[in-house]
Each structure stands twice: as structure tokens, then as C-alpha cells.
Design a protein around this motif. Structure first.
Motif, PDB file in Angstrom:
ATOM      1  N   ILE A 188       0.838  -1.203   0.000  1.00 53.45           N
ATOM      2  CA  ILE A 188       0.000   0.000   0.000  1.00 53.45           C
ATOM      3  C   ILE A 188       0.869   1.247   0.000  1.00 53.45           C
ATOM      4  N   LYS A 189       0.569   2.139  -0.932  1.00 56.68           N
ATOM      5  CA  LYS A 189       1.288   3.414  -1.043  1.00 56.68           C
ATOM      6  C   LYS A 189       0.272   4.553  -1.109  1.00 56.68           C
ATOM      7  N   ASP A 213     -12.115   7.990  -4.798  1.00 56.02           N
ATOM      8  CA  ASP A 213     -12.394   6.555  -4.682  1.00 56.02           C
ATOM      9  C   ASP A 213     -13.104   6.253  -3.371  1.00 56.02           C
ATOM     10  N   ILE A 214     -12.629   6.881  -2.308  1.00 57.37           N
ATOM     11  CA  ILE A 214     -13.218   6.650  -0.992  1.00 57.37           C
ATOM     12  C   ILE A 214     -14.670   7.125  -0.980  1.00 57.37           C
ATOM     13  N   ALA A 215     -14.903   8.361  -1.408  1.00 60.00           N
ATOM     14  CA  ALA A 215     -16.259   8.925  -1.393  1.00 60.00           C
ATOM     15  C   ALA A 215     -17.212   8.107  -2.260  1.00 60.00           C
ATOM     16  N   SER A 250     -11.268   2.800   5.112  1.00 64.30           N
ATOM     17  CA  SER A 250     -10.670   1.539   4.642  1.00 64.30           C
ATOM     18  C   SER A 250     -11.712   0.660   3.952  1.00 64.30           C
ATOM     19  N   GLU A 251     -12.978   0.847   4.298  1.00 63.14           N
ATOM     20  CA  GLU A 251     -14.038   0.049   3.686  1.00 63.14           C
ATOM     21  C   GLU A 251     -14.212   0.360   2.198  1.00 63.14           C
ATOM     22  N   ALA A 252     -13.670   1.465   1.740  1.00 63.56           N
ATOM     23  CA  ALA A 252     -13.687   1.768   0.305  1.00 63.56           C
ATOM     24  C   ALA A 252     -12.846   0.747  -0.465  1.00 63.56           C
ATOM     25  N   TYR A 253     -11.875   0.164   0.205  1.00 62.78           N
ATOM     26  CA  TYR A 253     -10.991  -0.809  -0.423  1.00 62.78           C
ATOM     27  C   TYR A 253     -11.293  -2.242   0.028  1.00 62.78           C
ATOM     28  N   LEU A 254     -11.938  -2.388   1.179  1.00 63.03           N
ATOM     29  CA  LEU A 254     -12.164  -3.716   1.744  1.00 63.03           C
ATOM     30  C   LEU A 254     -13.629  -4.115   1.822  1.00 63.03           C
ATOM     31  N   ALA A 255     -14.539  -3.190   1.721  1.00 59.30           N
ATOM     32  CA  ALA A 255     -15.984  -3.381   1.853  1.00 59.30           C
ATOM     33  C   ALA A 255     -16.399  -3.309   3.315  1.00 59.30           C
ATOM     34  N   ASP A 256     -17.658  -3.016   3.527  1.00 61.93           N
ATOM     35  CA  ASP A 256     -18.226  -2.916   4.866  1.00 61.93           C
ATOM     36  C   ASP A 256     -18.711  -4.303   5.272  1.00 61.93           C
ATOM     37  N   ILE A 257     -17.965  -4.931   6.154  1.00 62.24           N
ATOM     38  CA  ILE A 257     -18.329  -6.253   6.655  1.00 62.24           C
ATOM     39  C   ILE A 257     -18.928  -6.072   8.042  1.00 62.24           C
ATOM     40  N   LEU A 262      -5.515  -6.384   8.019  1.00 59.25           N
ATOM     41  CA  LEU A 262      -5.482  -5.665   6.752  1.00 59.25           C
ATOM     42  C   LEU A 262      -6.226  -4.332   6.863  1.00 59.25           C
ATOM     43  N   GLU A 263      -7.356  -4.341   7.561  1.00 58.05           N
ATOM     44  CA  GLU A 263      -8.118  -3.114   7.766  1.00 58.05           C
ATOM     45  C   GLU A 263      -7.266  -2.060   8.490  1.00 58.05           C
ATOM     46  N   LYS A 264      -6.529  -2.481   9.499  1.00 60.92           N
ATOM     47  CA  LYS A 264      -5.649  -1.558  10.230  1.00 60.92           C
ATOM     48  C   LYS A 264      -4.589  -0.969   9.312  1.00 60.92           C
ATOM     49  N   LYS A 265      -3.990  -1.786   8.458  1.00 57.96           N
ATOM     50  CA  LYS A 265      -2.954  -1.312   7.535  1.00 57.96           C
ATOM     51  C   LYS A 265      -3.528  -0.310   6.538  1.00 57.96           C
ATOM     52  N   VAL A 266      -4.679  -0.628   5.971  1.00 59.75           N
ATOM     53  CA  VAL A 266      -5.298   0.269   4.996  1.00 59.75           C
ATOM     54  C   VAL A 266      -5.705   1.577   5.665  1.00 59.75           C
ATOM     55  N   GLN A 267      -6.325   1.484   6.842  1.00 61.07           N
ATOM     56  CA  GLN A 267      -6.759   2.690   7.549  1.00 61.07           C
ATOM     57  C   GLN A 267      -5.554   3.547   7.941  1.00 61.07           C
TER      58      GLN A 267
END
Length: 182
Positions: free
Chosen positions: A22-23, A31-33, A77-84, A98-103
Motif C-alpha cells: 500500500i502506497k 475513490d473513498i467517497a 478503509s471500507e472503500a478498499y475492503l468493503a463494509d463487513i 489488513l483493515e488496520k494497515k489500509v486505515q
């Protein structure tokens, strides 16, 4: 940019988001919005569409002003991982990592601290108010210990995904002081 063969996804703006590398250049507020505005809360099991973007807007208004940007982006982060949903998420320990890393990457990209207690309290407050209204939930005994503001009442004015995306972007631009191309 070279990405790992099996660990990336294409975003709304056409970027390649690589989960293993992730960069900041892979993260874009559009993308997030867009993604959060198109994801329904409560895994869609509600009486009317209500997006993660709308939830994020509410959280950003419930926290003190210094945490408003973090409140808006607390679920980015849910923009990249989805809302679970939380019960399923609790069964997926690797998802949490993974959620922690993305966030953390999103927090670094947009310069906010993402772990404030004020944000968790506002998130819980919004969650319970939304559940009362959208799920017509009355019994929270099985939800565990959740601290929240019992006086907050969610009033639904359903937004379309496009409306939610626009409101999210306007709030982001106001809070961050950035221009769209930043």
C-alpha cells in the motif's frame, strides 16, 4: 506502477490498489467517497438504503471539530475492503490486520489520527441510533458493552449514492482545506 499479480484491485478513478504494498499514491479521496456512497450499512438488511458515506458524515458531525476529518474518514478503509458486519468481521482476524494497515495508510495520506476515543464514541452513538431507526432494533442486550449518547436520534432523509458522495466530498474539502486534486 508494478503491482502484485493477485493482490490488487482497480478503483473507481482507475488506480491500482495493491493490498500487499500500500502506497499513498494508490489512495484517492474520490475513490473513498464514491465507494462508501455505494455501500449499504448493516449489510443491506435495512428498510431503506443508507450508505457508509452517510454514516461517516454523521460521525464527523458528532465529534469535536478537531476530530471531524478523522470522524469522516473513520471507515475509509471500507472503500478498499468493503463494509463487513461486526459479527462476521470478528471471525476474520486477518481482515482486522489488513483493515488496520489500509486505515493507517489513509490516515497518513490525509494527515489525521484515526484512533481517538471521541471517534469510537460517536461511531457507537451513530450505530445505535441508526439501528433503532433502520433496523427498528429495540433490544441491544446482545450487542455487548457499547458506550454511546442515548440522547442522539437519527432522522432519516434518504440520500442517493450520488448525493451522499457529493456531501461527503464537500465535507472532506471543507475539513481538510485541500483542493480536489491534492
Amino acid at each position: 506502477m508494478v503491482v502484485n499479480k493477485d493482490s490488487w484491485m482497480r478503483t473507481f478513478t482507475g488506480l491500482q490498489f495493491d493490498f500487499l504494498n500500500i502506497k499513498a499514491c494508490q489512495i484517492h479521496i474520490l475513490d473513498i467517497a464514491h465507494s462508501l456512497a455505494n455501500q449499504c450499512r448493516f449489510t443491506g438488511h435495512i428498510k431503506e438504503f443508507y450508505s457508509v458515506a452517510e454514516h461517516s458524515l454523521i460521525v464527523s458531525h458528532l465529534v469535536p471539530e478537531e476530530f471531524a476529518l478523522a470522524g469522516l474518514l473513520h471507515d475509509a478503509s471500507e472503500a478498499y475492503l468493503a463494509d463487513i458486519n461486526k459479527p462476521a468481521k470478528s471471525l476474520l482476524p486477518q481482515y482486522y490486520e489488513l483493515e488496520k494497515k489500509v486505515q493507517a495508510a489513509i490516515a497518513k495520506r490525509y494527515d489525521f489520527k484515526h484512533g481517538a476515543d471521541e471517534i469510537q464514541y460517536a461511531d457507537n452513538t451513530a450505530l445505535i441510533a441508526e439501528a433503532k431507526h433502520l433496523l427498528e432494533e429495540k433490544d441491544f442486550s446482545g450487542w455487548g458493552e457499547i458506550e454511546y449518547d442515548e440522547t442522539f436520534v437519527y432522522k432519516s432523509i434518504p440520500l442517493t449514492p450520488r448525493q451522499a458522495e457529493q456531501k461527503f466530498m464537500l465535507r472532506f474539502l471543507k475539513l481538510s482545506g485541500r483542493k480536489l486534486l491534492d
